[in-house]
Enzyme design. Sequence first.
Site, PDB file in Angstrom:
ATOM      1  N   ASP A 215     -30.427  72.357  47.909  1.00 45.56           N
ATOM      2  CA  ASP A 215     -30.876  71.434  48.950  1.00 45.56           C
ATOM      3  C   ASP A 215     -30.543  72.000  50.334  1.00 45.56           C
ATOM      4  O   ASP A 215     -31.191  72.907  50.794  1.00 45.56           O
ATOM      5  CB  ASP A 215     -30.254  70.063  48.716  1.00 45.56           C
ATOM      6  N   ASP A 216     -29.523  71.511  50.990  1.00 51.95           N
ATOM      7  CA  ASP A 216     -29.159  71.963  52.333  1.00 51.95           C
ATOM      8  C   ASP A 216     -27.833  72.721  52.317  1.00 51.95           C
ATOM      9  O   ASP A 216     -26.999  72.509  51.444  1.00 51.95           O
ATOM     10  CB  ASP A 216     -29.019  70.754  53.276  1.00 51.95           C
ATOM     11  N   ASP A 219     -25.317  68.802  54.797  1.00 51.46           N
ATOM     12  CA  ASP A 219     -26.108  67.577  54.838  1.00 51.46           C
ATOM     13  C   ASP A 219     -25.299  66.482  55.530  1.00 51.46           C
ATOM     14  O   ASP A 219     -24.177  66.181  55.123  1.00 51.46           O
ATOM     15  CB  ASP A 219     -26.470  67.140  53.418  1.00 51.46           C
ATOM     16  N   LYS A 257     -28.483  70.137  58.262  1.00 50.70           N
ATOM     17  CA  LYS A 257     -29.165  68.852  58.447  1.00 50.70           C
ATOM     18  C   LYS A 257     -28.208  67.949  59.220  1.00 50.70           C
ATOM     19  O   LYS A 257     -27.189  67.503  58.689  1.00 50.70           O
ATOM     20  CB  LYS A 257     -29.535  68.217  57.111  1.00 50.70           C
ATOM     21  N   ALA A 406     -20.212  86.436  82.340  1.00 53.00           N
ATOM     22  CA  ALA A 406     -20.666  85.163  81.783  1.00 53.00           C
ATOM     23  C   ALA A 406     -20.755  85.315  80.272  1.00 53.00           C
ATOM     24  O   ALA A 406     -20.756  86.427  79.737  1.00 53.00           O
ATOM     25  CB  ALA A 406     -22.029  84.787  82.381  1.00 53.00           C
ATOM     26  N   ASP A 408     -22.252  85.687  76.560  1.00 54.03           N
ATOM     27  CA  ASP A 408     -23.475  86.205  75.959  1.00 54.03           C
ATOM     28  C   ASP A 408     -24.191  85.060  75.242  1.00 54.03           C
ATOM     29  O   ASP A 408     -23.619  83.988  75.011  1.00 54.03           O
ATOM     30  CB  ASP A 408     -23.161  87.307  74.953  1.00 54.03           C
TER      31      ASP A 408
END
Length: 509
Positions: A215-216, A219, A257, A406, A408
């Site tokens: 799935d993710d 999540d 997600k 500064a 990156d």
Amino acid sequence: MAHKTLIIILFLNVFFVFPIENPLSKSNHNIETTASVSNSAVADFVVSTPQELTNALAAITAGGNIFIREGNYVFTSRISISKSGTSSNLISILPHPDNTGRAKLDFSSMAENSSNRAITLSGSYWHIKGIDIFGAGDNGMFIGGSNNLIEFCTFSECKDSGLQIGSGGSNNTILNCDSFNNADSSIENADGFACKLDAGTGNKFIGCRAWQNLDDGWDGYLRPADNITTTHENCWAFRNGYLKNGTIGGGDGNGFKTGGSDDKLLKHNAIYKNCIAAGNVFDGFDHNSNRGDVTLYNCSAYSNGRNINFSSTNIANSLTIKNTISISGVSGGDSYSATTTNITNNSWQNGLVANASDFVSLDMTLLTAPRKADGSLPDIDFMKLVPDSDLIDKGVDVGLAFNGAAPDLGAFESVALGMDDFVVEQGVFNYPNPFSTETHVVFHTKETSKIGVSIYNLMGVNVFNIAEKTYPAGKNSILLDRNKLASGNYLLVIKGRDHQRNSKLITIQ
């Protein structure tokens, strides 16, 4: 010289406050002696079989330690942990100091069933380190307790999310853990990590990797929790949505997600710092109806279906994206919709165009390189900027350490050396961090340079110094011993002749 009081105030908001009891050190493997340091009445346990581990979990008390020997531990039923330690006396499961390998807890003989989680941790103030959890019939670990530290563990081939936080679990820290190849038999579920549904707030993922989960990678879907905040620092989500055999499954296939809910109204405030989303089937960083506040600082997204996808439907409350790289999205352009947006200094702005020539490597297989011995992420070339990239020094200060004029763009800060400057490897001054006994301060010099190190507490008081010493050109490392510092947060200051850098330092006992 920088004003130390002002610097300390700046870093106070990003310090990770989590006191840990860990008696092990490289120089002391006498378990009985270390147990008596904190409380002479506390018993420690050494285990080498599943039954011994079960017995130790039943007998352990606050401040005690279970030292688990390397080997394969086969379980036919789940482990439920309901007792709790305290903020000053954690209960710990730790690798035995004599181990040369790891302990694998094998639950693969258990049937796929929602009741067959491998480990259910409803207790609080635990430190679990250095174990591999394999083949659970549901989650590899489910955390419903609070103030726990799960460190340098793996979760693989489970039938639901490798590690999930729910049931109000809050202020847990998942540090340097991997979750991969998790999939259910329906080929549509199982994330790498999930802080979702009824989870509490204040949970953190630091230095974690999630890959090839059905799935993710992460999540954050909510039901019914609302307005919680989850932080992700130096986390990598890649090739999620694929099965172990490399084919695409039926899951969502997002890297991160950020949220979502049944009624499309709930708010999951999500913070991402120095995170990488690469090669995920669907979105790298995904909106999914999240109504909360989402922040991306110095993140990198490469070759996802869509790298960053915050749609204009069920719009997020706010979206902040700074110093972030998006390159080679597969399915179309990114979207950045929210009620309020603050999107500046990214690779698609200010006339910049990111392409393959900006990077040392875009080989995603590097992301699975072995971790260092202390559990920290490997040093790899993936998405590191080449010295002449126009993405160097194009960011804006967001409170993260940087070299040069500064920051990156992207997850990795480049090494840009001046004549007498020093820089810090990947923008991190020391590893491990947090640390219990010692840590390595790593820096590079172009020329032979005199370098000194100081530590200050949060009141600006100098509590420890390493005398100035001349270091040769190239990569140098200082081994910093804890030197009886109390557990807590400090400011590390490293100084050269014309240069000074500052970073957070966290000691755990």
